[in-house]
Structure formats: structure tokens, C-alpha cells
Design a protein around this motif. Structure first.
Motif: not given
Length: 697
Positions: A384-388, A392-393, A448-451
Motif C-alpha cells: 500500500d503505497s502512492a501510485v500514479d 491518475w493518483k 484506470p479509475s474503473m477499479v
């Protein structure tokens, strides 16, 4: 003088003779005209089978799962009964009440017409309605060929048709037409429909008191309806019994033994929330049966007890200005409860089957199933860490990151960053394909935001997907109709369960169930606990526009949605609050009489909450106490000396400094504490498991 007096008498006699001739000619002409009219009408009358057919629509009676009638739709034309099938008491009651000289007149009753004419003269100018003189035959002609308007022209046509009808058909045939077509109120046409509506059984089983009540309805169906005014119906039935005794159809003792107050009336079916279900289920009849005319008996899956509990659960957990919906499926897809809104009367829009809203994190079941199918397991480690992802973050709801965790924990606490990383790993089109497999019928984007659940879905589709997981990966199709028959019991359709479509391997469904059980036990869905195993998932959209909870237990899968119709944000709306509480309130009732079912996969219950400081949960358990101890991989206690020795052996090649030279330990060099994962639990409990599959990237 004698001559002059005889002349007036001769003129009077002459005019009398002339008047008699004119009257005789007129009467003969009228008779000839009537005969001609009757002959013409006779020739134009259709055959008996055509008269039996109903042009007024098809009756549909809808039954709940227990067989009780929940709603009757359309004009109610019950089963057609031949004269020999009609109880004698019903025939006698109707003839005594409506036309006591029925077997004597030719279709028109001269005595009745004379009485009606005398009453009309008496009531002239009073504004009171004239007394009717229509025979049963005239009523049949009016019901079939004419209307109820009061005019001399309509009355003449009615009499002509009645005379023609009596010439073409027998008294028994006319009575059969009458008793199967006369209106009794409440949408019921014919004695069979009336008997089923008011008493809950076919007209072939009518007894004397019931027949008297039905016969009394013809005069004024709305005034004497048993469901509207039971006392008025019983009072009118008493008059019918008196007329039957006067006409010699029953004896005084039979009349005395007919206890009208003991007649049991059929309860009125519910008309509110269950209509959401019937509005959804009944249009499916067009594809199930091909019978446009005969009355239909439709047997459905709806459970009235569960429906009542569902309505109460939604209403109790939805505040003012908001709406809610609920769908509950049995393990084979049978819809046991459906609530499309707070109140059907004020809004018949079905939010359970028609509305499309974003599911939020509830969508993650498709993300994690795609990952499980690709080789991940509930115990696979993730970060669990920052993702780009191309700008999209995504962030977690708590605004923090927890570092290394496993799939189970990430799902239980709905970690957004892990879902995004899994989407990249397995592919967004793969997740969309998984959703399609499980019954999502609305458009799905592959951004990507569909998740995180940005594609609009229907509640019934999402509930279907969860039910398919509960069925170990076998497809579930929601259905509401189990059987359709005609009024005489001829089966037109019967539902058959299809278990041939397997959506995912059983181990994928078992892994998903494991994750969802953890989410309810210790994660975001705690409010959905009901004292027995529950697997489920919450869902909350941005700004609190939609709240979801979907889950299953003991063979029942239920989905709940809460939000506003105008999609405005609702403060403090989370899937783990109102929707989860509504789920729990309903499921406690829904599964109360079902045996407790354990899920095939053993759940691992993490005893910690996600925090950035891992030491708060993995530090020395005896800090600040005396006599604390640790346990080894077999669950046996470890002495302090052994504990320190084992910690020093964390890296066998690392040389430990002398006590005199020992400096403060470097956190980077500190041995990592054991992870509370499935392997750790298995070691503690002495289980032997097959090696876990490794992710296939």
C-alpha cells in the motif's frame, strides 16, 4: 228530437270503430315490426362460443411463494363454468333475486314492465329513479351488446335482442352466460372470479351463505362489496335468503341455518411495496407463455414475510429526502424480496431494477476476482503505497499508506491504491470482462479509475454477481416466476434451474468469499454482522452520493442501495453505515429459520487496524508488564531468553556486537516481526495446507 239525439251516438260509435281499427292495425303493425326486428336480430346473433369469449381483457392473479394471492390485475374473469358445474344454490339465489319469473317469460316480463310503468307514474316529477324491469335475459343482452345508458331507444333494442336471444338459446345457456359475465364489483366478472376474490376458492365450492352474498352484489356492487362494507353485504344477503324462501327455493330451516356472519372473507392482498416486484416480474410473461385470452394464475418467488422485513429495514435506515432499494435472492436466483423505494404509492420508480448508480468500492469484487484468477491468493503480499497511473493518483479514504500488507487486508479495509495496482497488473479490460461474466449489463469503462467503481450499475445486477460468488462460481439469474397455469390448472410454464454456466473456478469463488467474510468480520462491513457467517462488501462513492452493501449468508444474497434520486451528496453516507445496517436488519429475519452455514474457506481475522506505525501492533507484547511471553510457530510459549535468542537468529550471518559496544539498534537492521497471515494461523492450529499458488504476472 229522437233523430237529432241519435246522430251524436252514431258519430261516437263511428269514431270508436275507426279508433279500434286504427289501434288494431297499429298493434298488428307493431307486432309485425317486432317480429321482423326479432328475426333480423336473431339472424345477426353470433354463435354461443363467440358469446362466451370475453372482449374485456385478461385476468392475471399473482401468487406469493406460499400460494396466497398478492394482487389481481385486469378485469377478473374467472374460470368459465358450464351450467352443470354451477352450484344449484347459486342459480336459485340469482334467479330469486334478479328475475323470479325467469322460467315463465319469453325474454321480456310483461308483469314486471307493467309494475315498472305504474311506479314510473307514481314517481313522475320526484327525481327518483324508476324501478327496473329488466329480466336476466335483458341484462345479458345489455352486458354483451349494449351499454347502461337510460334511453327509450336503448330499452327497445334491449327488448328486441332479449326476445331474439331466447329464441336462439335455451334458458340454461342464457343463465350460463349471465352467471359467467355479470359484474360483481372489485373488477370481478362472473361468479368464479367473485368467489375467488371474496372467498378465496372457486365458485364450484360455493355454499348457501356465500351464494347469497354474491347474488346480493348485482344490485349495487360498490355498495354491497364484502371487502368495502361487510355489514352491508351481510344485510343484503339476508334479503336474498328471504326471496329464496318466498320462491320456494329453500326452506325456513335452511334459511335459519345459513349463518352469514360466519362466512370467512379472503384477506385483501398487499398493494404497496410488493408492486415493485410484480411490475418487474409480470412483463416477463410475454416471453414465457403465449395465452392472450384465458385467465392466468402466476406463481412467484416472493416471500411476503421477507418482503415485509425488507420494507421495514429500508424505511428504518433511510432518512428524509433519501431513497433506498433492496434486492434479495435465494441461492438459485429466486427473488425473495424486492424494494424499489420507500413507498410505491408516492413513487413507483423501481430503483432496484431500473436505476443506474456508481457502486463505489463494491465494484472491487471484480478487481479481486480477476487477480485471484490470475494467480493471486488472499495471502499474497502487496504494498500500500502512492501510485500514479498516467496522472491518475488514487488515495485511500484515511489519507495514509500502510506499506506491506496482503490481499486479504487490502480488500477488508478497501485500500484504493492496491486495487489500482491490481488493475494495472491484470488489465482493466480483464476486469471489465469479469464484470460482464457476472451479469453486469450496463456500459463499463476501462479507464484506470474503473477499479474504484465509476461505471454505473443496477442493484439487481450487482446482487446477481454476489449471488454467483455465493454459488461457488456458478451463474445465477434472478427470476420471479416459478409457474404459470390457466384457471383450470393447465400448466403453461414452469421454471427450470440452470446450473450449467460456470463463471470462475470454485477456488476463485472460495478465495473471494474468504476476502468478503474478512471485510464483514473486521473490515468496513462490521455493521452487517448478524451472529452467523456473512460475506459482503461495502461501497461508497465520492461525496457520499451512493451507499451500498451487498453480501450473503445461509443461502440468501442481499443488496442494499441508499442515496438521493437527484444524486446530490448526502453527509455521512457510507456503505458501512445505513446500507449495512439495513442489510443486517433484514437478514436477521430472512435467515432466522435457516440452518447456519459455514463457508468452505476458513476466514483469517486480522486483529489490527491499518496504521502507518507497524510497531504499535508488532512490538514487545509484555512491554511495561512482568511475566509476559511470546509463542512459537506451534503456539508453544517461549522463555525470555529463548525469545531474545530467536530474535538474534533472525539473520544467521549477522555478527552481533558485544554488550559493551552495543549501540542503539538501527530500525533498518531490526528483524521483521512475523506477519499475521493464513500461514501463521495454520502453524498455530497445526493445519496442513497445500502450497499456495503464486501470482502469474
Amino acid at each position: 228530437m229522437a233523430k237529432s239525439s241519435s246522430e251524436p251516438r252514431g258519430r261516437v260509435k263511428k269514431w270508436l270503430v275507426r279508433g279500434l281499427k286504427i289501434g288494431l292495425v297499429g298493434a298488428v303493425s307493431a307486432i309485425v315490426a317486432v317480429v321482423v326486428a326479432v328475426v333480423i336480430a336473431y339472424q345477426s346473433l353470433p354463435d354461443y362460443d363467440s358469446l362466451k369469449s370475453s372482449p374485456n381483457g385478461q385476468m392475471i392473479r399473482v401468487h406469493a411463494a406460499d400460494g396466497s394471492v398478492i394482487v389481481s390485475l385486469g378485469p377478473s374473469f374467472g374460470r368459465w363454468l358450464s351450467y352443470d358445474q354451477i352450484p344449484t344454490v347459486m342459480v336459485d339465489a340469482m334467479v330469486s333475486t334478479e328475475d323470479k319469473r325467469y322460467y315463465l317469460h319469453p325474454g321480456v316480463d310483461p308483469i314486471g314492465m307493467a309494475r315498472a310503468a305504474w311506479v314510473a307514474l307514481e314517481r313522475r316529477g320526484s327525481g327518483r329513479r324508476w324501478q327496473g324491469a329488466s329480466t336476466i335475459t335483458q341484462q345479458v343482452t345489455r352486458n354483451i351488446f349494449l351499454n347502461n345508458s337510460y334511453s327509450w331507444g336503448r330499452k327497445v333494442r334491449e327488448m328486441v335482442l332479449a326476445l331474439a336471444l331466447e329464441r336462439k338459446f335455451s334458458k340454461r345457456q342464457i343463465l350460463e352466460l349471465y352467471l359467467n359475465k355479470v359484474y360483481f364489483g372489485g373488477g370481478a366478472y362472473g361468479i368464479d372470479a367473485a368467489s375467488r376474490k371474496f372467498f378465496g376458492h372457486p365458485a364450484t365450492g360455493l355454499d348457501l351463505p356465500e351464494a347469497a352474498i354474491i347474488a346480493g352484489l348485482v344490485k349495487a356492487p360498490s355498495s354491497y362489496s364484502p371487502t368495502a362494507d361487510a355489514d352491508a353485504a351481510i344485510g343484503r344477503a339476508g334479503v336474498v335468503l328471504e326471496l329464496m324462501e318466498e320462491n320456494g327455493k329453500i326452506s325456513a330451516s335452511e334459511r335459519a341455518s345459513a349463518h352469514l356472519e360466519d362466512v370467512k372473507m379472503a384477506p385483501e392482498p398487499p398493494q404497496n411495496s410488493v408492486r415493485y416486484f410484480t411490475d418487474w416480474a409480470l412483463p416477463q410473461l410475454d416471453t414465457l407463455v403465449d395465452e392472450p385470452n384465458e385467465p392466468l394464475e402466476v406463481y412467484t418467488t416472493i416471500d411476503l414475510g421477507m418482503q415485509k422485513a425488507a420494507t421495514a429495514a429500508v424505511q428504518a435506515n433511510v432518512s428524509n429526502g433519501m431513497q433506498g432499494a433492496l434486492v434479495s435472492l435465494d441461492r438459485d436466483g429466486a427473488v425473495r424480496a424486492m424494494v424499489g423505494g420507500l413507498d410505491y404509492v408516492t413513487s413507483n420508480y423501481n430503483r432496484a431494477t431500473t436505476a443506474t448508480r456508481q457502486p463505489g468500492s463494491a465494484w472491487k469484487i471484480f478487481v479481486y476476482m480477476a487477480a485471484l484468477e490470475a494467480g493471486y491468493t488472499p495471502d499474497t503480499g502487496v504494498t500500500d503505497s502512492a501510485v500514479d497511473i498516467n496522472g491518475w493518483k488514487p488515495r485511500n479514504s484515511n489519507g495514509r499508506y500502510s506499506g506491506d500488507i496482503d490481499i486479504r487486508t487490502a480488500f477488508a479495509y478497501s485500500v484504493n491504491t492496491v486495487a489500482a495496482k491490481l488493475g494495472v497488473e491484470v488489465g482493466f479490460p480483464t476486469i471489465a470482462d469479469m464484470a460482464r461474466r457476472f451479469g453486469i449489463t450496463t456500459p463499463i469503462n476501462t479507464h484506470p479509475s474503473m477499479v474504484l467503481g465509476t461505471s454505473d450499475v443496477r442493484l439487481i445486477d450487482m446482487t446477481r454477481a454476489f449471488a454467483s460468488i455465493a454459488r461457488k462460481g456458478v451463474a445465477v439469474t434472478p427470476y420471479g416466476i416459478t409457474k404459470v397455469t390457466t384457471a383450470d390448472g393447465r400448466v403453461l410454464y414452469e421454471h427450470q434451474d440452470d446450473t450449467s454456466r460456470v463463471l470462475v473456478a470454485p477456488w476463485v469463488a472460495a478465495g473471494m468469499t474468504d476476502l468478503m467474510q474478512t471485510a464483514v468480520s473486521t473490515g468496513t462491513g462490521k455493521a452487517a454482522q448478524i451472529g452467523r457467517p456473512v460475506a459482503g462488501k461495502t461501497g461508497t462513492t465520492n461525496s457520499g452520493k451512493d451507499g451500498w452493501f451487498l453480501g450473503f449468508s445461509s443461502g440468501i444474497t442481499t443488496g442494499v442501495w441508499v442515496g438521493r434520486d437527484d444524486a446530490k451528496p448526502v453527509p455521512a453516507l457510507y456503505g458501512g453505515r445505513a446500507p449495512a445496517r439495513a442489510f443486517a436488519d433484514y437478514m436477521k429475519v430472512a435467515v432466522a429459520n435457516r440452518p447456519v452455514e459455514q463457508f468452505e474457506t476458513q476466514v483469517t481475522l486480522p486483529e489490527w487496524q491499518l496504521e502507518p506505525d507497524e510497531e504499535a501492533y508488532y512490538g514487545q507484547p509484555d512491554a511495561g508488564t512482568e511475566g509476559g511471553m511470546m509463542v512459537d510457530e506451534n503456539g508453544l510459549p517461549i522463555e525470555r531468553g529463548q525469545q531474545q535468542q530467536q530474535q538474534q537468529q533472525g539473520d544467521g550471518d549477522q555478527q552481533q556486537p558485544d554488550d559493551g559496544d552495543q549501540a542503539a539498534p538501527n530500525p533498518a537492521d531490526r528483524p521483521q516481526p512475523p506477519r499475521l497471515d493464513q500461514q501463521w494461523i495454520d502453524n498455530v492450529l497445526g493445519r496442513n495446507r497445500q502450497p499456495q499458488r503464486q501470482p502469474q504476472h
